[in-house]
Design a protein around this motif. Structure first.
Motif, PDB file in Angstrom:
ATOM      1  N   UNK A   1     -73.842 -49.783 -52.498  1.00 50.73           N
ATOM      2  CA  UNK A   1     -72.636 -49.613 -53.308  1.00 50.73           C
ATOM      3  C   UNK A   1     -72.399 -50.886 -54.110  1.00 50.73           C
ATOM      4  N   UNK A   2     -72.159 -50.727 -55.406  1.00 47.26           N
ATOM      5  CA  UNK A   2     -71.797 -51.850 -56.271  1.00 47.26           C
ATOM      6  C   UNK A   2     -70.289 -51.813 -56.471  1.00 47.26           C
ATOM      7  N   UNK A   3     -69.657 -52.982 -56.369  1.00 47.36           N
ATOM      8  CA  UNK A   3     -68.198 -53.074 -56.483  1.00 47.36           C
ATOM      9  C   UNK A   3     -67.841 -53.980 -57.660  1.00 47.36           C
ATOM     10  N   UNK A   4     -66.945 -53.464 -58.522  1.00 49.11           N
ATOM     11  CA  UNK A   4     -66.443 -54.179 -59.689  1.00 49.11           C
ATOM     12  C   UNK A   4     -64.918 -54.188 -59.604  1.00 49.11           C
ATOM     13  N   UNK A   5     -64.283 -55.200 -60.176  1.00 52.36           N
ATOM     14  CA  UNK A   5     -62.827 -55.244 -60.122  1.00 52.36           C
ATOM     15  C   UNK A   5     -62.201 -55.823 -61.380  1.00 52.36           C
ATOM     16  N   UNK A   6     -60.947 -55.425 -61.579  1.00 47.47           N
ATOM     17  CA  UNK A   6     -60.148 -55.923 -62.701  1.00 47.47           C
ATOM     18  C   UNK A   6     -58.724 -56.140 -62.218  1.00 47.47           C
ATOM     19  N   UNK A   7     -58.054 -57.110 -62.809  1.00 51.33           N
ATOM     20  CA  UNK A   7     -56.621 -57.269 -62.654  1.00 51.33           C
ATOM     21  C   UNK A   7     -55.994 -56.856 -63.972  1.00 51.33           C
ATOM     22  N   UNK A   8     -54.903 -56.124 -63.894  1.00 51.76           N
ATOM     23  CA  UNK A   8     -54.195 -55.706 -65.103  1.00 51.76           C
ATOM     24  C   UNK A   8     -52.750 -56.170 -64.947  1.00 51.76           C
ATOM     25  N   UNK A   9     -52.308 -56.980 -65.904  1.00 51.32           N
ATOM     26  CA  UNK A   9     -50.933 -57.478 -65.865  1.00 51.32           C
ATOM     27  C   UNK A   9     -50.410 -57.563 -67.288  1.00 51.32           C
ATOM     28  N   UNK A  10     -49.188 -57.081 -67.479  1.00 50.49           N
ATOM     29  CA  UNK A  10     -48.561 -57.075 -68.803  1.00 50.49           C
ATOM     30  C   UNK A  10     -49.471 -56.448 -69.858  1.00 50.49           C
ATOM     31  N   UNK A  11     -50.204 -55.400 -69.459  1.00 47.36           N
ATOM     32  CA  UNK A  11     -51.070 -54.689 -70.393  1.00 47.36           C
ATOM     33  C   UNK A  11     -52.366 -55.400 -70.716  1.00 47.36           C
TER      34      UNK A  11
ATOM     35  N   UNK B   1     -68.022 -61.619 -59.813  1.00 44.01           N
ATOM     36  CA  UNK B   1     -68.608 -61.186 -58.544  1.00 44.01           C
ATOM     37  C   UNK B   1     -68.072 -62.037 -57.383  1.00 44.01           C
ATOM     38  N   UNK B   2     -67.951 -63.336 -57.605  1.00 40.47           N
ATOM     39  CA  UNK B   2     -67.441 -64.226 -56.546  1.00 40.47           C
ATOM     40  C   UNK B   2     -65.998 -63.891 -56.191  1.00 40.47           C
ATOM     41  N   UNK B   3     -65.171 -63.619 -57.215  1.00 41.23           N
ATOM     42  CA  UNK B   3     -63.779 -63.246 -56.957  1.00 41.23           C
ATOM     43  C   UNK B   3     -63.703 -61.903 -56.232  1.00 41.23           C
ATOM     44  N   UNK B   4     -64.533 -60.939 -56.642  1.00 37.71           N
ATOM     45  CA  UNK B   4     -64.551 -59.631 -55.984  1.00 37.71           C
ATOM     46  C   UNK B   4     -64.968 -59.782 -54.526  1.00 37.71           C
ATOM     47  N   UNK B   5     -65.951 -60.633 -54.266  1.00 37.41           N
ATOM     48  CA  UNK B   5     -66.390 -60.902 -52.893  1.00 37.41           C
ATOM     49  C   UNK B   5     -65.239 -61.483 -52.090  1.00 37.41           C
ATOM     50  N   UNK B   6     -64.556 -62.485 -52.653  1.00 35.71           N
ATOM     51  CA  UNK B   6     -63.440 -63.113 -51.942  1.00 35.71           C
ATOM     52  C   UNK B   6     -62.339 -62.105 -51.619  1.00 35.71           C
ATOM     53  N   UNK B   7     -62.032 -61.223 -52.569  1.00 35.20           N
ATOM     54  CA  UNK B   7     -60.985 -60.218 -52.359  1.00 35.20           C
ATOM     55  C   UNK B   7     -61.437 -59.174 -51.349  1.00 35.20           C
TER      56      UNK B   7
END
Length: 114
Positions: free
Chosen positions: A58-68, A75-81
């Protein structure tokens, strides 16, 4: 809340459930910070458990959405989260067969029509 998401040929996010799309839209207009995670299964077997069940990579990708504004997660941030217990905040080992990847820029519907 879980849903299926896809990217169309323009890079716009398309959700499978209108209720989820409305919910996300409300959060975006309220200025609430939202995290968006995409789990992409492959047909490659990561491992087989003792009962003979195959677990796919499984490959995991992430985004933060704030104020549009959509901010891709590295990848490092996704791993940490992904490797923190949400209840205790303590680190947990990564699940086998999961690869954390750099996310790419997303275009939200409002941004595309601007």
């Amino acid at each position: 809340m879980n849903t299926v998401a896809a990217l169309d040929h323009r890079g716009e996010l398309v959700l499978d459930t209108p209720e989820v799309e409305r919910f996300l839209d409300e959060l975006l207009h309220e200025g609430t910070m939202v995290s968006l995670v995409l789990y992409s299964l492959t047909d490659e077997v990561a491992f087989t458990d003792s009962q003979g069940s195959d677990f796919l990579i499984k490959h995991v990708y992430g985004w933060f959405i704030e104020d549009g504004t959509v901010m891709p997660v590295s990848a490092a941030e996704a791993f940490d989260i992904g490797c923190v217990d949400p209840d205790t905040g303590e680190p947990v080992p990564p699940e086998p067969g999961i690869y954390y990847e750099d996310a790419w820029p997303l275009i939200l519907q409002d941004e595309a029509s601007s």
